[in-house]
Design an enzyme around this catalytic site. Structure first.
Site, PDB file in Angstrom:
ATOM      1  N   SER A   1       4.243  -7.198 -14.121  1.00  0.00           N
ATOM      2  CA  SER A   1       4.004  -7.677 -12.757  1.00  0.00           C
ATOM      3  C   SER A   1       2.539  -8.044 -12.608  1.00  0.00           C
ATOM      4  O   SER A   1       1.673  -7.446 -13.271  1.00  0.00           O
ATOM      5  CB  SER A   1       4.345  -6.571 -11.756  1.00  0.00           C
ATOM      6  OG  SER A   1       3.797  -6.867 -10.483  1.00  0.00           O
TER       7      SER A   1
ATOM      8  N   TYR B   1       3.618   2.023  -9.429  1.00  0.00           N
ATOM      9  CA  TYR B   1       4.147   0.755  -9.976  1.00  0.00           C
ATOM     10  C   TYR B   1       3.082   0.041 -10.820  1.00  0.00           C
ATOM     11  O   TYR B   1       3.359  -0.458 -11.910  1.00  0.00           O
ATOM     12  CB  TYR B   1       4.582  -0.113  -8.797  1.00  0.00           C
ATOM     13  CG  TYR B   1       5.313  -1.391  -9.133  1.00  0.00           C
ATOM     14  CD1 TYR B   1       6.683  -1.404  -9.355  1.00  0.00           C
ATOM     15  CD2 TYR B   1       4.628  -2.608  -9.182  1.00  0.00           C
ATOM     16  CE1 TYR B   1       7.360  -2.585  -9.632  1.00  0.00           C
ATOM     17  CE2 TYR B   1       5.292  -3.792  -9.455  1.00  0.00           C
ATOM     18  CZ  TYR B   1       6.663  -3.780  -9.676  1.00  0.00           C
ATOM     19  OH  TYR B   1       7.318  -4.956  -9.949  1.00  0.00           O
TER      20      TYR B   1
HETATM   21  N1  CAA Z   1      -5.711  -2.115   0.695  1.00  0.00           N
HETATM   22  C1  CAA Z   1      -6.343  -0.935   0.969  1.00  0.00           C
HETATM   23  N2  CAA Z   1      -5.831   0.005   1.788  1.00  0.00           N
HETATM   24  C2  CAA Z   1      -4.625  -0.240   2.338  1.00  0.00           C
HETATM   25  C3  CAA Z   1      -3.916  -1.414   2.097  1.00  0.00           C
HETATM   26  C4  CAA Z   1      -4.500  -2.385   1.241  1.00  0.00           C
HETATM   27  N3  CAA Z   1      -3.878  -3.537   0.954  1.00  0.00           N
HETATM   28  N4  CAA Z   1      -2.756  -1.371   2.798  1.00  0.00           N
HETATM   29  C5  CAA Z   1      -2.748  -0.174   3.473  1.00  0.00           C
HETATM   30  N5  CAA Z   1      -3.904   0.481   3.193  1.00  0.00           N
HETATM   31  C6  CAA Z   1      -4.295   1.775   3.718  1.00  0.00           C
HETATM   32  C7  CAA Z   1      -4.392   1.771   5.243  1.00  0.00           C
HETATM   33  O1  CAA Z   1      -5.632   1.217   5.668  1.00  0.00           O
HETATM   34  C8  CAA Z   1      -4.323   3.260   5.552  1.00  0.00           C
HETATM   35  O2  CAA Z   1      -5.595   3.876   5.292  1.00  0.00           O
HETATM   36  P1  CAA Z   1      -6.151   5.068   6.232  1.00  0.00           P
HETATM   37  O3  CAA Z   1      -5.044   6.108   6.286  1.00  0.00           O
HETATM   38  O4  CAA Z   1      -7.369   5.526   5.528  1.00  0.00           O
HETATM   39  O5  CAA Z   1      -6.391   4.411   7.539  1.00  0.00           O
HETATM   40  C9  CAA Z   1      -3.398   3.781   4.447  1.00  0.00           C
HETATM   41  O6  CAA Z   1      -3.283   2.723   3.479  1.00  0.00           O
HETATM   42  C10 CAA Z   1      -2.031   4.192   4.935  1.00  0.00           C
HETATM   43  O7  CAA Z   1      -1.362   3.070   5.504  1.00  0.00           O
HETATM   44  P2  CAA Z   1       0.129   3.298   6.011  1.00  0.00           P
HETATM   45  O8  CAA Z   1       0.178   4.345   7.071  1.00  0.00           O
HETATM   46  O9  CAA Z   1       0.704   1.958   6.346  1.00  0.00           O
HETATM   47  O10 CAA Z   1       0.755   3.952   4.697  1.00  0.00           O
HETATM   48  P3  CAA Z   1       2.045   3.704   3.901  1.00  0.00           P
HETATM   49  O11 CAA Z   1       1.885   4.555   2.693  1.00  0.00           O
HETATM   50  O12 CAA Z   1       3.249   3.909   4.733  1.00  0.00           O
HETATM   51  O13 CAA Z   1       2.019   2.140   3.503  1.00  0.00           O
HETATM   52  C11 CAA Z   1       1.439   0.510   1.891  1.00  0.00           C
HETATM   53  C12 CAA Z   1       0.927   1.588   2.827  1.00  0.00           C
HETATM   54  C13 CAA Z   1       2.495   1.071   0.970  1.00  0.00           C
HETATM   55  C14 CAA Z   1       0.251   0.050   1.073  1.00  0.00           C
HETATM   56  C15 CAA Z   1       2.060  -0.661   2.693  1.00  0.00           C
HETATM   57  O14 CAA Z   1       1.047  -1.254   3.433  1.00  0.00           O
HETATM   58  C16 CAA Z   1       2.670  -1.714   1.799  1.00  0.00           C
HETATM   59  O15 CAA Z   1       3.876  -1.715   1.597  1.00  0.00           O
HETATM   60  N6  CAA Z   1       1.869  -2.654   1.249  1.00  0.00           N
HETATM   61  C17 CAA Z   1       2.320  -3.682   0.311  1.00  0.00           C
HETATM   62  C18 CAA Z   1       2.364  -3.135  -1.097  1.00  0.00           C
HETATM   63  C19 CAA Z   1       2.891  -4.210  -2.015  1.00  0.00           C
HETATM   64  O16 CAA Z   1       2.328  -5.278  -2.152  1.00  0.00           O
HETATM   65  N7  CAA Z   1       4.038  -3.940  -2.686  1.00  0.00           N
HETATM   66  C20 CAA Z   1       4.659  -4.893  -3.533  1.00  0.00           C
HETATM   67  C21 CAA Z   1       6.141  -4.658  -3.574  1.00  0.00           C
HETATM   68  S1  CAA Z   1       7.039  -5.965  -4.404  1.00  0.00           S
HETATM   69  C22 CAA Z   1       6.598  -5.820  -6.006  1.00  0.00           C
HETATM   70  O17 CAA Z   1       5.930  -4.926  -6.419  1.00  0.00           O
HETATM   71  C23 CAA Z   1       7.083  -6.902  -6.934  1.00  0.00           C
HETATM   72  C24 CAA Z   1       5.999  -7.350  -7.822  1.00  0.00           C
HETATM   73  O18 CAA Z   1       6.010  -7.044  -9.017  1.00  0.00           O
HETATM   74  C25 CAA Z   1       4.917  -8.203  -7.299  1.00  0.00           C
END
Ligand code: CAA
Length: 246
Positions: free
Chosen positions: A140, A153
């Site tokens: 990925s 991941y």
């Molecule tokens: N960069 C830095 N920090 C981030 C961030 C980012 N992109 N996104 C969220 N955060 C931080 C928030 O600022 C928050 O920080 P604080 O607690 O210090 O304020 C912390 O994460 C928690 O945020 P949430 O309450 O929303 O926590 P969560 O754990 O429920 O969700 C997350 C966080 C999982 C990152 C969510 O924002 C998300 O799903 N992001 C996308 C992740 C992604 O791109 N996944 C790809 C899936 S598909 C795939 O993987 C296929 C492939 O091969 C490409």
């Protein structure tokens, strides 16, 4: 000449289906792996049949080494020698690291990384013995560049790249190539399972301003499986709409 057999793990999912179709279109006898008891298995096979692809299904949990051994044994006995292996099975359990539970770490590492050992270990020696093989590992973009919320991941998919390069070196002179594809965000259920605002943010950040199509990954797999890809090994092929350039 007998057609070559291709095994695609997680072959009935979004990417897996496109890979199965691309290899079938190129004349491979395709075996789609799925979890034991997969309720959609019969319908999936019927749908492929309706599209003109006669495919096989093989059940095994890729986190289970012995189950993978039994699956490989059965495919080789009943269908034929496996010439192409696509290690595609994968899951996400995204969570900001402090909140990530051990079970989410373990599930992703065992499905996305341990599976490479569990499946490939039973097949690569047979390919070596026969002097021909193609192993294609689906990594990925997030294994290449890292992604917040995906320590599990990203670690597994980066591990996949190390596995690919090490095994490629071992098999260089044996007629077996080992390559990795690092897709960006592709329009599958895995990506669409994220919150819509997150998906939109990702699309906005991709220079091509769109998600990738599963067929675009299938076509690359078909190339890597082909005779003409015989000089490529240990490579990571980035296919991500310009999101990250390796
Ligand atoms: N960069 C830095 N920090 C981030 C961030 C980012 N992109 N996104 C969220 N955060 C931080 C928030 O600022 C928050 O920080 P604080 O607690 O210090 O304020 C912390 O994460 C928690 O945020 P949430 O309450 O929303 O926590 P969560 O754990 O429920 O969700 C997350 C966080 C999982 C990152 C969510 O924002 C998300 O799903 N992001 C996308 C992740 C992604 O791109 N996944 C790809 C899936 S598909 C795939 O993987 C296929 C492939 O091969 C490409």
């Amino acid at each position: 000449m007998e057609t070559r057999v291709a095994l695609i793990t997680g072959g009935m999912g979004g990417l897996g289906t496109a890979i199965c179709k691309a290899l079938s279109a190129d004349g491979f006898t395709v075996v789609a792996n799925c979890l034991p008891g997969d309720a959609g298995r019969a319908d999936w096979l019927k749908a492929r049949q309706a599209e003109g692809h006669a495919m096989h299904a093989a059940e095994a949990d890729v986190t289970d080494y012995d189950a993978c051994a039994a699956m490989v044994e059965q495919i080789e006995r009943e269908i034929g020698p496996i010439a192409v292996l696509v290690n595609n099975a994968g899951i996400i359990r995204d969570k900001y690291f402090p909140k990530m539970e051990k079970a989410q770490w373990d599930a992703v590492l065992s499905t996305n990384l341990d599976s490479l050992f569990n499946v490939t270990h039973h097949i690569s020696p047979r390919m070596v013995e026969r002097g021909w093989g193609r192993i294609i590992n689906i990594s990925s973009v997030n294994g290449v560049k890292g992604q917040a919320g995906q320590t599990n991941y990203s670690a597994a998919k980066a591990g996949c790249l190390g596995f690919t390069k090490a095994l490629a070196q071992e098999l260089c002179a044996k007629g077996v190539t080992v390559n990795a594809i690092a897709p960006g965000y592709i329009g599958t259920d895995m990506v669409m399972s994220m919150r819509p605002d997150i998906v939109q943010g990702i699309i906005d950040s991709v220079p091509m301003k769109r998600l990738g199509k599963p067929e675009e990954i299938g076509a690359l797999c078909a190339y890597l499986a082909s005779e003409l890809a015989g000089y490529m090994t240990g490579a990571t092929l980035n296919i991500n709409g310009g999101m990250h350039m390796g």
